[in-house]
Write a protein that holds these residues in place. Structure first.
Motif, PDB file in Angstrom:
ATOM      1  N   LEU A   1      62.800  32.315  29.293  1.00 29.13           N
ATOM      2  CA  LEU A   1      61.472  32.772  28.930  1.00 29.13           C
ATOM      3  C   LEU A   1      60.808  31.662  28.161  1.00 29.13           C
ATOM      4  N   ASN A   2      59.488  31.658  28.200  1.00 27.42           N
ATOM      5  CA  ASN A   2      58.848  30.678  27.334  1.00 27.42           C
ATOM      6  C   ASN A   2      59.193  31.099  25.920  1.00 27.42           C
ATOM      7  N   PRO A   3      60.156  30.404  25.312  1.00 24.35           N
ATOM      8  CA  PRO A   3      60.732  30.926  24.076  1.00 24.35           C
ATOM      9  C   PRO A   3      59.675  30.898  22.992  1.00 24.35           C
ATOM     10  N   ALA A   4      59.373  32.060  22.533  1.00 24.24           N
ATOM     11  CA  ALA A   4      58.337  32.336  21.555  1.00 24.24           C
ATOM     12  C   ALA A   4      57.590  31.101  21.092  1.00 24.24           C
ATOM     13  N   SER A   5      56.468  30.923  21.694  1.00 23.42           N
ATOM     14  CA  SER A   5      55.789  29.646  21.663  1.00 23.42           C
ATOM     15  C   SER A   5      55.760  28.924  20.306  1.00 23.42           C
TER      16      SER A   5
ATOM     17  N   MET B   1      73.034  37.541  31.244  1.00 25.63           N
ATOM     18  CA  MET B   1      71.691  37.532  31.811  1.00 25.63           C
ATOM     19  C   MET B   1      71.067  36.164  31.623  1.00 25.63           C
ATOM     20  N   THR B   2      70.445  35.720  32.618  1.00 25.45           N
ATOM     21  CA  THR B   2      69.874  34.371  32.546  1.00 25.45           C
ATOM     22  C   THR B   2      68.388  34.473  32.316  1.00 25.45           C
ATOM     23  N   LEU B   3      68.010  34.254  31.096  1.00 25.12           N
ATOM     24  CA  LEU B   3      66.599  34.349  30.770  1.00 25.12           C
ATOM     25  C   LEU B   3      66.080  32.979  30.422  1.00 25.12           C
TER      26      LEU B   3
ATOM     27  N   PRO C   1      57.372  27.909  16.848  1.00 26.17           N
ATOM     28  CA  PRO C   1      58.674  27.937  16.200  1.00 26.17           C
ATOM     29  C   PRO C   1      58.579  28.611  14.836  1.00 26.17           C
TER      30      PRO C   1
END
Lengths: 312, 276
Positions: A5-9, A1-3, A11
């Motif tokens: 996403l704004n990776p959990a803003s 799956m190509t996600l 860190p």
């Protein structure tokens, strides 16, 4: 799956890791804890470490030195049988400590069990709570006396009586917490996951009652020391010759005017002990409640102190 | 995983929920949901819109039988969940999961979020011993977090992150239906978009059905294939999303659509298009 996403803003940054750590950290930093811990260490040194060095048997009777005042041979003086008061007071301390600990632990376990059942299952709630109401309707000391009188006065029976007297309060407290937590969203979420009632109760509700339980247990500890002393003072507690702070006071009251040391030393011991336990209780409570300020601490403590000493 | 039976995945028929009346049939209770029927096809999203108190969330909870129905039936995969014993119901609940509105209170504050997800897997018997850490990490990555998050407590995460955890928890048991009870209304708009995108991607990959409950028409439009409009416990209009929103039949739907605030110069606030 190509996600993408704004990776959990934010860190993952290292932070004060967890609640337990924060709790113990805060607990250890409370002034109440520090005062309590200092006093506790002093008490333990006085009553557990020193006695074997001084080496007096709390049971050995020496009529030649009856009611002698404090001196270097008998630090606290002697009682009306000529027994060394220092070792008897320390023996009483150990008995009180043992009673306090056993009562606190047993009533915590029993109270949590009953409270959890009553709070979680509506059907048993009415039964358990009516019994608790019944027990709480009697003044604690009266009920404890009646129980000891019917069971016979021994150390174990005093503990049993105190557990019966003090458990309803804990059960009530835990029940109210369980009732509140039961309605929380995360419990409904667990239920929607298909979690069993037992799992919800044990893994999700009870751990969340731990904080109030901890505080209550500390106060129960102090309470049971006071009530035991009162029982023994009234002659319904730990039976002589086993020393207990209460029965030393009982013996001392007849000779109070001529030999006040028989009352003074055990009383001081009792006061300091109860203070220590209350300090610990306050420290736990404050550490759990980040909003507790100094000012409120003194106010609350005052009422606690008055409450502790007046209800016995 | 796909037990393909004929018919819709979720079939709700004549659902009635009355609060405050005993089973004895006293008529003075508050009717939260009044004879509502709808169904959801596999892999599709049913959007439920309506104002506060219109019974949307009650339907969501009734579908999972978190509350008992007053009457009517809910069938999932043909099984009437109203008839199941407690034990069967617990098993059936793994087919349907829920994501709640408030991510802060839907997770146990004393449990690390990783354990929360792991517990969900354990409840449905998915984890034996080995490999569940890998599965957990995979899930966290899938919802746009990193495996390090597993060791955090809920109060250390933001609302959006928590909602991702809640979604990971729901997805961890491979459900065929997820009830999304206003999953984005506690979040701010930028975070909202990310969550909606995540939900869409998950749906495409896992062919899961959503019952999407919201009062935000723009969000419902972006997510739903079919839309139902609720008013005072009744489903006043149901139909394909475009049809309901572009050509509303019922008065209330029209009212609801005109109530969407518009910015000056904007043709319609419904411009919130499907997240790319």
């Amino acid at each position: 799956m190509t996600l993408k996403l704004n990776p959990a803003s934010t860190p993952v940054e290292p932070r004060a890791q967890n609640r337990q750590l924060t709790f113990s950290y805060r607990f250890l930093r409370r002034p109440a804890f520090r005062v309590g811990a200092t006093l506790a260490v002093l008490l333990l040194v006085l009553a557990v470490v020193i006695p074997p060095i001084v080496g007096y048997d709390p049971y050995s009777v020496d009529p030649s030195v009856r009611l002698s005042p404090p001196s270097f041979t008998h630090l606290y003086g002697t009682d009306d049988f000529g027994r060394d008061l220092f070792s008897r007071t320390n023996g009483g301390f150990q008995v009180s400590l043992m009673i306090g600990a056993s009562v606190a632990i047993s009533s915590a376990i029993l109270g949590t069990l009953l409270g959890a059942l009553a709070g979680y299952y509506r059907a048993v709630d009415a039964i358990i709570m009516r019994i608790c109401d019944g027990l709480m309707a009697f003044p604690g000391i009266l009920l404890a006396m009646a129980l000891v009188a019917s069971l016979g006065s021994s150390l174990v029976n005093v503990i049993i009586a105190l557990v019966i007297v003090l458990t309803p309060g804990i059960a009530r407290l835990i029940r109210s917490r369980v009732l509140a937590i039961k309605e929380e969203l995360f419990i409904e979420a667990m239920r929607s996951q298909g979690a069993s009632s037992l799992r919800i109760l044990l893994r999700h509700i009870l751990p969340n009652t731990l904080n109030v339980l901890l505080v209550q247990v500390a106060y129960i500890f102090a309470d049971s020391i006071m009530v035991e002393a009162a029982l023994s003072f009234l002659g319904a507690g730990v039976a002589p010759p086993t020393p207990s702070l209460g029965n030393i006071l009982y013996d001392g009251k007849q000779v109070f005017l001529t030999s006040p040391w028989m009352v003074i030393f055990p009383s001081l011991m009792l006061i300091v002990m109860v203070m220590v336990v209350n300090f610990f209780g306050d420290a736990v409570r404050e550490a759990l409640d980040p909003k507790a300020s100094r000012r409120r601490w003194t106010q609350r403590s005052k009422s606690v102190w008055l409450g502790r000493f007046s209800n016995v | 995983m796909n037990r393909s039976k004929a018919g819709p995945l979720l079939d709700v028929k004549d659902l009635v929920k009355v609060y405050g009346s005993r089973r004895s049939g006293r008529q003075n209770g508050y009717v939260a949901v009044d004879t509502v029927s709808f169904d959801i096809e596999r892999g599709r999203t049913f959007g439920l819109v309506g104002e506060s108190g219109s019974g949307k969330s009650t339907i969501g909870r009734a579908v999972l039988r978190l509350i008992e129905l007053t009457s009517g039936e809910v069938r999932i995969n043909g099984t009437n969940i109203g008839r199941l014993s407690t034990r069967e119901l617990r098993r059936a609940r793994q087919e349907m999961q829920m994501v709640f509105q408030d991510p802060y209170s839907s997770l146990n504050p004393r449990v690390r979020v990783g354990s929360t997800i792991r517990e969900a897997m354990r409840i449905c018997g998915k984890t034996r011993t080995s490999g569940h850490n890998g599965e957990l990490n995979e899930l966290l990555l899938k919802v746009g977090l990193t495996p390090e998050f597993a060791n955090r407590y809920p109060h250390e995460l933001s609302g959006g992150q928590l909602q991702r955890i809640a979604i990971a928890r729901a997805m961890s048991v491979s459900p065929s239906l997820v009830v999304l009870d206003e999953p984005t209304s506690a979040l701010d708009v930028s975070v909202q978009k990310g969550i909606l995108k995540l939900l869409t991607d998950i749906q495409i990959e896992h062919n899961v059905s959503y019952l999407f409950i919201s009062h935000d028409i723009a969000v419902v439009r972006a997510m739903s294939d079919v839309i139902g409009v609720m008013k005072a416990g009744k489903l006043v209009e149901t139909g394909a999303a475009e049809q309901v929103l572009d050509n509303p039949q019922h008065e209330y739907t029209k009212e609801l659509l005109t109530a969407v605030p518009k910015l000056p110069g904007e043709s319609a606030a419904l411009a919130f298009s499907a997240p790319e």
